[in-house]
Every structure is written in structure tokens, then in C-alpha cells.
Design an enzyme around this catalytic site. Structure first.
Site, PDB file in Angstrom:
ATOM      1  N   SER A 295       0.875  -1.176   0.000  1.00  0.00           N
ATOM      2  CA  SER A 295       0.000   0.000   0.000  1.00  0.00           C
ATOM      3  C   SER A 295       0.913   1.227   0.000  1.00  0.00           C
ATOM      4  CB  SER A 295      -0.908  -0.018   1.228  1.00  0.00           C
ATOM      5  OG  SER A 295      -0.116   0.060   2.379  1.00  0.00           O
TER       6      SER A 295
ATOM      7  N   GLU B 145     -11.322   3.481  -8.650  1.00  0.00           N
ATOM      8  CA  GLU B 145     -10.127   3.037  -7.928  1.00  0.00           C
ATOM      9  C   GLU B 145     -10.552   2.072  -6.826  1.00  0.00           C
ATOM     10  OE1 GLU B 145      -7.837   6.204  -6.081  1.00  0.00           O
ATOM     11  OE2 GLU B 145      -6.793   4.742  -4.829  1.00  0.00           O
TER      12      GLU B 145
ATOM     13  N   LYS C  40      11.391  -7.847 -20.252  1.00  0.00           N
ATOM     14  CA  LYS C  40      11.411  -9.021 -19.368  1.00  0.00           C
ATOM     15  C   LYS C  40      10.093  -9.117 -18.576  1.00  0.00           C
ATOM     16  CE  LYS C  40      13.887 -10.685 -15.306  1.00  0.00           C
ATOM     17  NZ  LYS C  40      14.899 -10.336 -14.315  1.00  0.00           N
TER      18      LYS C  40
ATOM     19  N   CYS D  91     -10.172  27.758   9.969  1.00  0.00           N
ATOM     20  CA  CYS D  91     -11.161  27.157  10.857  1.00  0.00           C
ATOM     21  C   CYS D  91     -10.810  27.395  12.333  1.00  0.00           C
ATOM     22  CB  CYS D  91     -11.334  25.674  10.519  1.00  0.00           C
ATOM     23  SG  CYS D  91     -12.934  25.065  11.037  1.00  0.00           S
TER      24      CYS D  91
ATOM     25  N   HIS E 148     -12.651  25.730   5.340  1.00  0.00           N
ATOM     26  CA  HIS E 148     -11.421  25.017   4.973  1.00  0.00           C
ATOM     27  C   HIS E 148     -11.108  25.362   3.527  1.00  0.00           C
ATOM     28  CE1 HIS E 148     -10.474  22.592   8.469  1.00  0.00           C
ATOM     29  NE2 HIS E 148     -11.775  22.588   8.700  1.00  0.00           N
TER      30      HIS E 148
ATOM     31  N   GLU F 219      -8.442  25.452   2.019  1.00  0.00           N
ATOM     32  CA  GLU F 219      -7.409  24.651   1.355  1.00  0.00           C
ATOM     33  C   GLU F 219      -8.029  23.622   0.401  1.00  0.00           C
ATOM     34  OE1 GLU F 219      -8.394  24.348   4.454  1.00  0.00           O
ATOM     35  OE2 GLU F 219      -8.103  22.334   5.296  1.00  0.00           O
TER      36      GLU F 219
HETATM   37  N1  GLN Z   1     -12.866  22.674  16.707  1.00  0.00           N
HETATM   38  C1  GLN Z   1     -13.438  23.747  15.986  1.00  0.00           C
HETATM   39  C2  GLN Z   1     -14.936  23.552  15.759  1.00  0.00           C
HETATM   40  O1  GLN Z   1     -15.419  22.466  15.884  1.00  0.00           O
HETATM   41  C3  GLN Z   1     -12.745  23.938  14.648  1.00  0.00           C
HETATM   42  C4  GLN Z   1     -12.919  22.798  13.720  1.00  0.00           C
HETATM   43  C5  GLN Z   1     -11.923  22.787  12.613  1.00  0.00           C
HETATM   44  O2  GLN Z   1     -10.910  23.437  12.680  1.00  0.00           O
HETATM   45  N2  GLN Z   1     -12.188  22.002  11.611  1.00  0.00           N
HETATM   46  O3  GLN Z   1     -15.626  24.484  15.442  1.00  0.00           O
END
Ligand code: GLN
Length: 547
Positions: free
Chosen positions: A15, A142, A224, A382, A508, A510
Site C-alpha cells: 500500500s 479506484e 522481461k 477554521c 477550509h 485549502e
Molecule cells: N474545533 C473547531 C470547531 O469544531 C474547529 C474545527 C476545525 O478546525 N475544523 O468548530
């Protein structure tokens, strides 16, 4: 039946060979004008990985629709630029649950329900319905784990039987491993031979074999391996180690994978890789280097921050910079094993990622305070927003005991609190705010400038919120609450006027970053780090980890 073409991707020997990135890279090569649906089948019984420990399982990737999925979906989205959906991820748990629910409903009228054929049929049904619903031209599937794993056996069997149903509309790609033995100075083919023999025993004959190896495979070695595996040498693609995962589509392309699979899928034109290639070249030989500190927990497992690392890479490539990371374990700062000054010495910026629980939070706030006071570019994600707000309340607004009720349920100043009316309770009794939400950005703010408008849609995964009772105090003391939920109740984005770059989001962000389209806040952040670096270049004495 739909006219979708299917690609099955399996893996063997070990893996961790990068099956997810290989699948993403193949999908990227097929993208031109085609609707591609990337499906992942995971053997585990959890319905989703949302409750699994990130140290054990890696990052939980959140989709636009709020689905919590395996981090491989991050690779799919980053390479393909599509928004995947929760039902593109099958786990054994999801399949069994659906089947058992049907059995309870009486759908099978007294029949014995078995792994073969019922689970197999359920899996295939899922694939076909999805292909139909999504109008997929191509569906890549996958299969998790390695060939021979018990818990993935029903997925492998469903993949084998697919050929009986769709004939040549399915292509099998297998990722295997060719170790390089230093003692004899050559690559060895035996593990791959055995692996492919096992695959054939299960009834799957690979159309393409991708051989992961340290170095490119020589034509002689391919010859091969081909003889032993009963394929043509052109069907063997060298998947050798490279510096950046974004090189993988380029390598597969130059190894001729499209010559094998293109005709099977009805694809005649070459993949459009011009911009991609340019960015990869920058990743490999950037003009500048910036160093960014990440203050978090779980720093022992980089996989739990995979999307953040990639988002930094994307922005780095776009401003011609390599991003070096300095991992700062926040509990070390909290417990005095490392001073803030020492932890941040010489870095060009600080990022505090998402997190849960109280451990390490005081350490993170000490790092944030330093960044705020010293003009060090800061990006809070967050929890990184919530902690920045608490730190600001404590040290600027004069609320010394400000806290989040997640950290101290009895705090007198709950500036970050649980707002029950914002929640939709799900079946587990879990209460996360999950998925993509819109925010309205203040006209003229730096963040609106970065997004190029007053609307930002980002994905969320959290329980707590900045408490509306404190909005006024924060504003009065100069914190810019510049992005709010459309009803004006929830703080989504903050920035600190006068600071070179003090930005945080409840989302988030990202998760939406792509190599060709970096997330705006990351791009602004890495640009600010580069600016700082060019203005005061510091000779680093410590060796930084290269991402
Ligand atoms: N712990 C925080 C909340 O629940 C932030 C969560 C996080 O950063 N994903 O709001």
C-alpha cells in the site's frame, strides 16, 4: 445501459504506492472535453471516514455537498478541477447498509442474501446508476487496498465481472511495484510477477501495468516484465519516483499511456498540458524560497494536512517560489519546551490549520499573538480563525478570560461558542456544519480584493462559531469581520487592517485550491510571505523540511 467507458485501477505488492495520485493523473490526461467521474471503493466498514482518527487515516476531505471522504478525493479534485460528490465514494459500510436496508424493507422476499451475488450486484448497480445520473463519458474506479485483501474482495470481483457486462468498454490498469536492490544494483521483477499472477488468478487481465520504481525502467527490463506478465512491453508504464506529484501526468503521457488507452476510450487528441507543464517546471526549479511555519497538532503525520500542503504548493508555483515548511508542534510551545521566538525565528509566515479539542490551543494562540504583533503574515483556517479571535479578545479587547466553550465550557466570555440553531443533526447525532456555504464579503476589504468580488463559497467542517454577542466588541477594537454568512450571523472571514496579512477563515479554503487555480487566500498569503522574505532575507540556520 449507459455508454460510459470504465477504467478500473487496482494496486498490488504494497500500500502507499500512490494509487490515488496515479488515478488522478490518468483522469487528468483524459479530461479534454470529457465528463469524468472519479469513483473510489474503500474496504472499511465505516460509512465515511469523518469519525476516523486523522493520524490513522490521513486527512478527512470534505466535498461541496458536505460528504466526508478519503483524501484520495483531494487528489482527484486537484488534478481534475471537478467537484466530486459523496456518492462517488463507496465503502463496504455504505454498500452493506444499502443492501441491509433493502433486505429489511422486504425487497428480497425470503431469498438468502449473500456476498456473491448480492453484494457484487449492489456494487455494480451503484456504478451503473452513478454513470447514468452523472452522464459520465468516463468513469474511473479506484479499488482501495491491494489485490488479495479480503475486505476489498467484493469490489475486485465486481470489477472483474464488469467485463462480462460492458465488454471492451472497461479498461484495467494495475499499479505494481518494482524494488531496486542496492546490493545487486538492479531492479527486481519478481514481486511484480507474483502480484500480476495473483491479479490474473482473480480473473483480471491488465491492459496497462504501471510499475512504481525508484528509477525509470529500461526497455530491456520492460521486455522481461512483459514476457513474464503476458503483456506487450508498450503496456508497461514506468512510474518512477519524481520530485512533485504534478509531474505524474507528464510522465505517464511521455511513457505512452494514451497510445494504449486513448483508442479504447475513443480519445484521439493529445491532452492539453501546456499550462500544467509550465507550472510543474516552476515547482521543480523555482526562483525563490519562502519558509512557512505550521503551528498545529498531529504534526507527526503530514497526511493529516495534505490539502494544506498542496494549497501552499499551488500558490508557490504561481509566484515562482518553493515553500519550505517548519512544523511547530503547538504542545511544545504550550508546555514551554520551545519558545515562540525560537519556533518562528526566520520564518516568512505562520499558518494555523483546523483542529479539535483543547490540547495545544494556548500554544497556537501564543504563535498567533506573535504574528499579529510583529507583522508576520498569518493565515488561520477554521480553528485558526477561532483562536485568532480569542487571542484578539484577550490581548486587544481586554477580555482576559475569553475562550471557546470547546476549550473551557465554563468560560465567562464565550467568544467562540456552540450555536445550536445553526445545526442540522445527522443520524449519528453528530452536529457538524459540513459542506460548501456562501459568504458575503465587505466591499473594499482585502479579502474581497483577493476573491475578486463580494461572494466567496468555501467548504466547512466545524461545530463552533464566533459568538454574535461579541461581534460589536471585536469591530470596535478594530478587527475586520469582512466576510459574513448571508444572514449576517456567522463570521466567515476576518482580516486585520494595517497588518501586512492577517487573514483567517472559518472555512477550509485549502480544499478548493488547484494547481491551475490556487485558492485566493493562499495565493495572497504566499505572496505576502514572499514580499516579507524579499524585504528581509534571513539566513536560516535550521534545516527546513522540503514539501
Ligand atoms: N474545533 C473547531 C470547531 O469544531 C474547529 C474545527 C476545525 O478546525 N475544523 O468548530
Amino acid at each position: 445501459m449507459s455508454r460510459t467507458k470504465f477504467i478500473i485501477v487496482t494496486g498490488g505488492v504494497l500500500s502507499g504506492l500512490g494509487k490515488g495520485t496515479a488515478t488522478a493523473a490518468i483522469s487528468r490526461l483524459l479530461r479534454n472535453g470529457k465528463r469524468i467521474v472519479t469513483v473510489k471503493c474503500d474496504g472499511y466498514l465505516n460509512v465515511d471516514p469523518g469519525t476516523m482518527n486523522p493520524v490513522e487515516h490521513g486527512e478527512v476531505f470534505v466535498l461541496e455537498d458536505g460528504g466526508e471522504v478519503d483524501m484520495d478525493f483531494g487528489h482527484y479534485e486537484r488534478f481534475l478541477g471537478v467537484a466530486c460528490k459523496f456518492d462517488w465514494n463507496l465503502t463496504s459500510g455504505k454498500v452493506f447498509m444499502r443492501l441491509i436496508e433493502r433486505e429489511r424493507r422486504g425487497d428480497f422476499l425470503g431469498k438468502t442474501i449473500q456476498i456473491f451475488p448480492h453484494v457484487i450486484n449492489e456494487i455494480q448497480q451503484w456504478w451503473f446508476e452513478l454513470a447514468e445520473r452523472e452522464k459520465a463519458d468516463i468513469m474511473t474506479i479506484e479499488i482501495g487496498g491491494t489485490i488479495g485483501d479480503w475486505e476489498n474482495s467484493w469490489f475486485t470481483e465486481a470489477a472483474r465481472q464488469l467485463k462480462r457486462r460492458v465488454g471492451d468498454d472497461v479498461t484495467y490498469i494495475h499499479l505494481t511495484y518494482v524494488p531496486f536492490l542496492d546490493s545487486v544494483g538492479e531492479p527486481k521483477s519478481k514481486p511484480a510477477q507474483r502480484d500480476i499472477a495473483q491479479l490474473r488468478e482473480l480473473g483480471i487481465i491488465p491492459d496497462v501495468i504501471i510499475a512504481r520504481s525508484k528509477m525509470p525502467l529500461s526497455p530491456k527490463f520492460k521486455e522481461k516484465l512483459a514476457t513474464f506478465c503476458d503483456v506487450n512491453p508498450e503496456q508497461i508504464i514506468s512510474g518512477h519516483d519524481i520530485d512533485s506529484i504534478y509531474e505524474i501526468p507528464l510522465i505517464f503521457d511521455s511513457e505512452g499511456i494514451m497510445k494504449i488507452i486513448g483508442p479504447r476510450l475513443g480519445i484521439t487528441q493529445n491532452p492539453d498540458l501546456v499550462q500544467w507543464r509550465k507550472l510543474v517546471e516552476r515547482i521543480k526549479a523555482p526562483k525563490h524560497t519562502v519558509t512557512i511555519a505550521i503551528g498545529g497538532k498531529y504534526t507527526e503525520l503530514r497526511d493529516s494536512y495534505a490539502s494544506i500542503i498542496e494549497a501552499l504548493n499551488h500558490s508557490g508555483a504561481n509566484v515562482d517560489s518553493r515553500v519550505m515548511l517548519r512544523w511547530v508542534e503547538s504542545t511544545d510551545v504550550e508546555q514551554g519546551r520551545r519558545s515562540v521566538e525560537e519556533a518562528l525565528k526566520g520564518v516568512d509566515a505562520l499558518l494555523v490549520p483546523g483542529g479539535f479539542g483543547s490540547r495545544g490551543t494556548e500554544g497556537k494562540m501564543a504563535l498567533i499573538q506573535y504574528a499579529r504583533e510583529r507583522g508576520l503574515p498569518y493565515l488561520g483556517i477554521c480553528y485558526g480563525l477561532q483562536l485568532a479571535v480569542i487571542e484578539f479578545c484577550r490581548n486587544v479587547c481586554g477580555l482576559a478570560d475569553a475562550n471557546s466553550t470547546e476549550i473551557d465550557p465554563d468560560t465567562k466570555n464565550p467568544v467562540v461558542d456552540y450555536l445550536p440553531d445553526q445545526r442540522i443533526i445527522d443520524r449519528k447525532g453528530g452536529t457538524m456544519r459540513l459542506g460548501a456555504f456562501e459568504a458575503v464579503l465587505k466591499e473594499g476589504s482585502m479579502i474581497a480584493g483577493l476573491y475578486g468580488g463580494t461572494r466567496a463559497i468555501e467548504r466547512h467542517r466545524h461545530r463552533y462559531e464566533v459568538n454574535p454577542v461579541y461581534h460589536e466588541i471585536l469591530l470596535k477594537n478594530g478587527l475586520g469581520l469582512v466576510g459574513m454568512s448571508p444572514n449576517g450571523k456567522l463570521v466567515e472571514f476576518i482580516e486585520l487592517p494595517g497588518h501586512p496579512y492577517f487573514v483567517a477563515t472559518q472555512a477550509h479554503n485549502e480544499l478548493t485550491s488547484r494547481l491551475e487555480h490556487p485558492n485566493p487566500l493562499f495565493l495572497g498569503f504566499v505572496t505576502a510571505a514572499l514580499k516579507r522574505h524579499l524585504n528581509n532575507p534571513v539566513q536560516l540556520s535550521t534545516v527546513e523540511a522540503n514539501i
